[in-house]
Design a protein around this motif. Structure first.
Motif, PDB file in Angstrom:
ATOM      1  N   GLY A 341       0.791  -1.224   0.000  1.00 48.05           N
ATOM      2  CA  GLY A 341       0.000   0.000   0.000  1.00 48.05           C
ATOM      3  C   GLY A 341       0.820   1.269   0.000  1.00 48.05           C
ATOM      4  O   GLY A 341       0.253   2.364   0.135  1.00 48.05           O
ATOM      5  N   PHE A 342       2.130   1.172  -0.171  1.00 49.72           N
ATOM      6  CA  PHE A 342       2.982   2.359  -0.197  1.00 49.72           C
ATOM      7  C   PHE A 342       3.034   2.982  -1.589  1.00 49.72           C
ATOM      8  O   PHE A 342       3.509   4.107  -1.733  1.00 49.72           O
ATOM      9  CB  PHE A 342       4.402   2.002   0.253  1.00 49.72           C
ATOM     10  CG  PHE A 342       4.569   1.918   1.738  1.00 49.72           C
ATOM     11  CD1 PHE A 342       5.319   2.857   2.432  1.00 49.72           C
ATOM     12  CD2 PHE A 342       3.956   0.911   2.468  1.00 49.72           C
ATOM     13  CE1 PHE A 342       5.462   2.787   3.809  1.00 49.72           C
ATOM     14  CE2 PHE A 342       4.088   0.824   3.837  1.00 49.72           C
ATOM     15  CZ  PHE A 342       4.841   1.761   4.523  1.00 49.72           C
ATOM     16  N   ALA A 343       2.583   2.260  -2.599  1.00 48.32           N
ATOM     17  CA  ALA A 343       2.611   2.769  -3.976  1.00 48.32           C
ATOM     18  C   ALA A 343       1.212   2.695  -4.578  1.00 48.32           C
ATOM     19  O   ALA A 343       0.374   1.888  -4.163  1.00 48.32           O
ATOM     20  CB  ALA A 343       3.592   1.972  -4.823  1.00 48.32           C
ATOM     21  N   THR A 344       0.971   3.551  -5.553  1.00 47.35           N
ATOM     22  CA  THR A 344      -0.288   3.541  -6.290  1.00 47.35           C
ATOM     23  C   THR A 344       0.004   3.404  -7.775  1.00 47.35           C
ATOM     24  O   THR A 344       1.098   3.733  -8.247  1.00 47.35           O
ATOM     25  CB  THR A 344      -1.091   4.835  -6.057  1.00 47.35           C
ATOM     26  OG1 THR A 344      -0.305   5.963  -6.483  1.00 47.35           O
ATOM     27  CG2 THR A 344      -1.457   4.997  -4.589  1.00 47.35           C
ATOM     28  N   ALA A 345      -0.998   2.907  -8.503  1.00 50.17           N
ATOM     29  CA  ALA A 345      -0.895   2.756  -9.957  1.00 50.17           C
ATOM     30  C   ALA A 345      -1.996   3.567 -10.620  1.00 50.17           C
ATOM     31  O   ALA A 345      -3.079   3.746 -10.056  1.00 50.17           O
ATOM     32  CB  ALA A 345      -1.011   1.286 -10.350  1.00 50.17           C
ATOM     33  N   SER A 346      -1.712   4.073 -11.810  1.00 49.28           N
ATOM     34  CA  SER A 346      -2.717   4.808 -12.573  1.00 49.28           C
ATOM     35  C   SER A 346      -2.551   4.497 -14.051  1.00 49.28           C
ATOM     36  O   SER A 346      -1.437   4.232 -14.522  1.00 49.28           O
ATOM     37  CB  SER A 346      -2.594   6.321 -12.332  1.00 49.28           C
ATOM     38  OG  SER A 346      -1.322   6.798 -12.753  1.00 49.28           O
ATOM     39  N   VAL A 347      -3.662   4.525 -14.765  1.00 48.16           N
ATOM     40  CA  VAL A 347      -3.673   4.286 -16.206  1.00 48.16           C
ATOM     41  C   VAL A 347      -4.416   5.441 -16.854  1.00 48.16           C
ATOM     42  O   VAL A 347      -5.600   5.666 -16.560  1.00 48.16           O
ATOM     43  CB  VAL A 347      -4.348   2.944 -16.558  1.00 48.16           C
ATOM     44  CG1 VAL A 347      -4.356   2.748 -18.075  1.00 48.16           C
ATOM     45  CG2 VAL A 347      -3.640   1.791 -15.864  1.00 48.16           C
ATOM     46  N   ASP A 348      -3.704   6.200 -17.687  1.00 47.79           N
ATOM     47  CA  ASP A 348      -4.282   7.378 -18.354  1.00 47.79           C
ATOM     48  C   ASP A 348      -4.871   8.353 -17.343  1.00 47.79           C
ATOM     49  O   ASP A 348      -5.955   8.930 -17.540  1.00 47.79           O
ATOM     50  CB  ASP A 348      -5.351   6.951 -19.356  1.00 47.79           C
ATOM     51  CG  ASP A 348      -4.784   6.073 -20.466  1.00 47.79           C
ATOM     52  OD1 ASP A 348      -3.612   6.270 -20.820  1.00 47.79           O
ATOM     53  OD2 ASP A 348      -5.511   5.184 -20.947  1.00 47.79           O
ATOM     54  N   GLY A 349      -4.165   8.509 -16.219  1.00 47.45           N
ATOM     55  CA  GLY A 349      -4.576   9.467 -15.203  1.00 47.45           C
ATOM     56  C   GLY A 349      -5.638   8.984 -14.237  1.00 47.45           C
ATOM     57  O   GLY A 349      -6.033   9.721 -13.325  1.00 47.45           O
ATOM     58  N   VAL A 350      -6.117   7.743 -14.389  1.00 46.25           N
ATOM     59  CA  VAL A 350      -7.149   7.191 -13.512  1.00 46.25           C
ATOM     60  C   VAL A 350      -6.517   6.126 -12.615  1.00 46.25           C
ATOM     61  O   VAL A 350      -5.813   5.244 -13.108  1.00 46.25           O
ATOM     62  CB  VAL A 350      -8.295   6.575 -14.336  1.00 46.25           C
ATOM     63  CG1 VAL A 350      -9.358   5.983 -13.411  1.00 46.25           C
ATOM     64  CG2 VAL A 350      -8.904   7.612 -15.259  1.00 46.25           C
ATOM     65  N   ASN A 351      -6.772   6.233 -11.312  1.00 47.81           N
ATOM     66  CA  ASN A 351      -6.220   5.260 -10.376  1.00 47.81           C
ATOM     67  C   ASN A 351      -6.684   3.853 -10.728  1.00 47.81           C
ATOM     68  O   ASN A 351      -7.854   3.629 -11.054  1.00 47.81           O
ATOM     69  CB  ASN A 351      -6.629   5.599  -8.941  1.00 47.81           C
ATOM     70  CG  ASN A 351      -5.904   6.821  -8.410  1.00 47.81           C
ATOM     71  OD1 ASN A 351      -4.864   7.222  -8.938  1.00 47.81           O
ATOM     72  ND2 ASN A 351      -6.438   7.429  -7.366  1.00 47.81           N
ATOM     73  N   ALA A 352      -5.754   2.908 -10.638  1.00 46.77           N
ATOM     74  CA  ALA A 352      -6.053   1.516 -10.953  1.00 46.77           C
ATOM     75  C   ALA A 352      -5.773   0.652  -9.727  1.00 46.77           C
ATOM     76  O   ALA A 352      -4.817   0.907  -8.994  1.00 46.77           O
ATOM     77  CB  ALA A 352      -5.201   1.036 -12.134  1.00 46.77           C
ATOM     78  N   PRO A 353      -6.613  -0.371  -9.470  1.00 44.25           N
ATOM     79  CA  PRO A 353      -6.376  -1.238  -8.307  1.00 44.25           C
ATOM     80  C   PRO A 353      -5.139  -2.096  -8.500  1.00 44.25           C
ATOM     81  O   PRO A 353      -4.727  -2.383  -9.631  1.00 44.25           O
ATOM     82  CB  PRO A 353      -7.645  -2.086  -8.245  1.00 44.25           C
ATOM     83  CG  PRO A 353      -8.150  -2.109  -9.654  1.00 44.25           C
ATOM     84  CD  PRO A 353      -7.795  -0.783 -10.243  1.00 44.25           C
ATOM     85  N   ALA A 354      -4.544  -2.495  -7.384  1.00 45.14           N
ATOM     86  CA  ALA A 354      -3.391  -3.397  -7.464  1.00 45.14           C
ATOM     87  C   ALA A 354      -3.842  -4.725  -8.042  1.00 45.14           C
ATOM     88  O   ALA A 354      -4.852  -5.287  -7.608  1.00 45.14           O
ATOM     89  CB  ALA A 354      -2.789  -3.587  -6.070  1.00 45.14           C
ATOM     90  N   PRO A 355      -3.148  -5.268  -9.032  1.00 39.40           N
ATOM     91  CA  PRO A 355      -3.620  -6.471  -9.717  1.00 39.40           C
ATOM     92  C   PRO A 355      -3.281  -7.748  -8.954  1.00 39.40           C
ATOM     93  O   PRO A 355      -2.326  -7.833  -8.194  1.00 39.40           O
ATOM     94  CB  PRO A 355      -2.867  -6.420 -11.057  1.00 39.40           C
ATOM     95  CG  PRO A 355      -1.578  -5.732 -10.721  1.00 39.40           C
ATOM     96  CD  PRO A 355      -1.904  -4.725  -9.654  1.00 39.40           C
ATOM     97  N   GLY A 356      -4.103  -8.786  -9.205  1.00 43.09           N
ATOM     98  CA  GLY A 356      -3.810 -10.143  -8.764  1.00 43.09           C
ATOM     99  C   GLY A 356      -3.484 -10.301  -7.298  1.00 43.09           C
ATOM    100  O   GLY A 356      -4.150  -9.781  -6.399  1.00 43.09           O
ATOM    101  N   ILE A 357      -2.405 -11.025  -7.036  1.00 44.25           N
ATOM    102  CA  ILE A 357      -1.984 -11.340  -5.683  1.00 44.25           C
ATOM    103  C   ILE A 357      -1.626 -10.061  -4.929  1.00 44.25           C
ATOM    104  O   ILE A 357      -1.796 -10.004  -3.706  1.00 44.25           O
ATOM    105  CB  ILE A 357      -0.778 -12.311  -5.705  1.00 44.25           C
ATOM    106  CG1 ILE A 357      -0.303 -12.676  -4.293  1.00 44.25           C
ATOM    107  CG2 ILE A 357       0.370 -11.731  -6.510  1.00 44.25           C
ATOM    108  CD1 ILE A 357      -1.335 -13.409  -3.482  1.00 44.25           C
ATOM    109  N   LEU A 358      -1.201  -9.028  -5.615  1.00 41.07           N
ATOM    110  CA  LEU A 358      -0.843  -7.775  -4.943  1.00 41.07           C
ATOM    111  C   LEU A 358      -2.069  -7.142  -4.288  1.00 41.07           C
ATOM    112  O   LEU A 358      -2.015  -6.692  -3.149  1.00 41.07           O
ATOM    113  CB  LEU A 358      -0.210  -6.800  -5.939  1.00 41.07           C
ATOM    114  CG  LEU A 358       0.974  -7.316  -6.758  1.00 41.07           C
ATOM    115  CD1 LEU A 358       1.504  -6.216  -7.658  1.00 41.07           C
ATOM    116  CD2 LEU A 358       2.082  -7.836  -5.846  1.00 41.07           C
ATOM    117  N   GLY A 359      -3.193  -7.148  -5.009  1.00 41.67           N
ATOM    118  CA  GLY A 359      -4.420  -6.603  -4.441  1.00 41.67           C
ATOM    119  C   GLY A 359      -4.933  -7.454  -3.294  1.00 41.67           C
ATOM    120  O   GLY A 359      -5.460  -6.924  -2.304  1.00 41.67           O
TER     121      GLY A 359
END
Length: 363
Positions: A341-359
């Protein structure tokens, strides 16, 4: 063509109840689904997120790109759709209708089979029919007055053999047809899967070969083991079955020697992608640290990567260039911090959930 729906990650009674409810919900929502025995062929898969193996099944299906319907009593779930527990038939029907509309599936009328003509009676049946017809004698004229009627000739004939008609066999009531849905094989869990919140119900110990003993307390969110993390890397390589974990008594937990379970979660994320971002995010996704993480001395390059990620959202390649490190090291570091939870991901400026096992690790 009907959409396919599968079920997995649940016990037999739960699957039987959902199967029965599915038939009613499917009929009321347009009969646009059919049950699939193989989850890899299904368009949608229902997973019992409240069971022991549910979260593990979810991660496997999510990584395979399946639309997962989480069956849970929790108000929120990581799955693509949620089916509330206890089950509401109206909600189930509405959910199926919404998913079918999203895929453009049209309502399907039930196939009505034409009535088959009655079969012609067989010779044996004709014999039985003739046998049960009463033998009616023809009407005779009354004898003249004052005469004695002659005895009937048929009274002296031997009696005809009795005809025995067998009683019909009872007809069994038709049973409703229930699809024989075969659950998917249980996903072989790794140590990372056992770190997902709710996977363990109490403290356990795990040891592989001559490696150090690792003790995990899921309630206190702590672990006991070696000071460094690299001696535990091999523990995340192969499957870990439930019988590989030894339950600990309350007195087995050594107070004062525990470390935050977040470190193990971080290591699980670091090893999850093998040098690539865990499947589920495109190559042009941007990543950023929201706060400074605890960097491990065993990984000196991570300090430079963290410094670059604190400057703002950037792709893996951009971070690698700014930190002068290989892109594989950046991907592993990003995975680790998405899991904690120390990092975030975004796609085209929209926040994206952590994928797979990471989420799943992040919860």
């Amino acid at each position: 063509m009907k959409l396919k729906l599968g079920m997995t990650g649940m016990d037999g009674p739960t699957q039987a109840a959902l199967t029965e409810a599915f038939h009613a919900a499917n009929q009321s929502s347009g009969n646009r689904f059919e049950l699939s025995a193989a989850g890899n062929e299904a368009d949608f898969v229902i997973v019992d997120m409240d069971s022991l193996y549910g979260p593990m099944s979810f991660m496997q299906l999510h990584n395979a790109g399946k639309h997962v319907i989480g069956y849970t009593q929790a108000p929120r779930t990581q799955s693509d759709s949620r089916l509330a527990r206890p089950l509401d038939p109206a909600e189930f029907s509405n959910l199926l209708g919404m998913l079918a509309d999203q895929r453009g599936a049209q309502p399907v009328l039930e196939d009505v089979q034409p009535e088959e003509p009655m079969p012609e009676p067989t010779p044996a049946a004709v014999v039985v029919q003739q046998a049960v017809v009463e033998d009616v004698a023809p009407l005779e004229s009354a004898p003249p007055a004052g005469t004695t009627p002659a005895p009937k000739q048929q009274d002296h004939l031997p009696p005809s053999p009795a005809v025995t008609v067998a009683a019909p066999h009872p007809v069994a009531e038709a049973q409703p047809l229930v699809a024989n849905v075969v659950p998917e094989p249980v996903h072989h869990a790794t140590l990372a899967d056992w770190l997902v919140a709710g996977a363990l119900k109490g403290p356990v110990a795990f040891q592989r070969g001559d490696g150090p003993e690792l003790r995990i307390h899921p309630v206190q969110r702590e672990y006991q083991g070696p000071t460094g993390l690299k001696p535990l890397i091999a523990y995340f390589d192969a499957a870990v079955a439930e019988h590989d974990l030894r339950a600990l008594a309350d007195g087995d937990w050594q107070a004062g020697t525990a470390q935050p379970l977040t470190r193990l979660v971080w290591l699980a994320g670091l090893l999850a992608g093998n040098g690539r971002i865990v499947a589920g995010l495109p190559d042009h996704a941007h990543f950023q640290l929201t706060k400074w993480p605890q960097t491990e001395r065993e990984y000196p390059k991570h300090f430079r990567i963290a410094t670059a990620m604190m400057k703002g959202p950037a792709t893996v390649e951009q971070i690698a260039e700014a930190a002068s490190v290989p892109a594989s090291d950046v991907a592993d570091f990003v995975n680790a911090n998405l899991a904690t939870g120390f990092a975030t991901a975004s796609v085209d400026g929209v926040n994206a959930p952590a994928p797979g096992i990471l989420g799943a690790l992040r919860g």
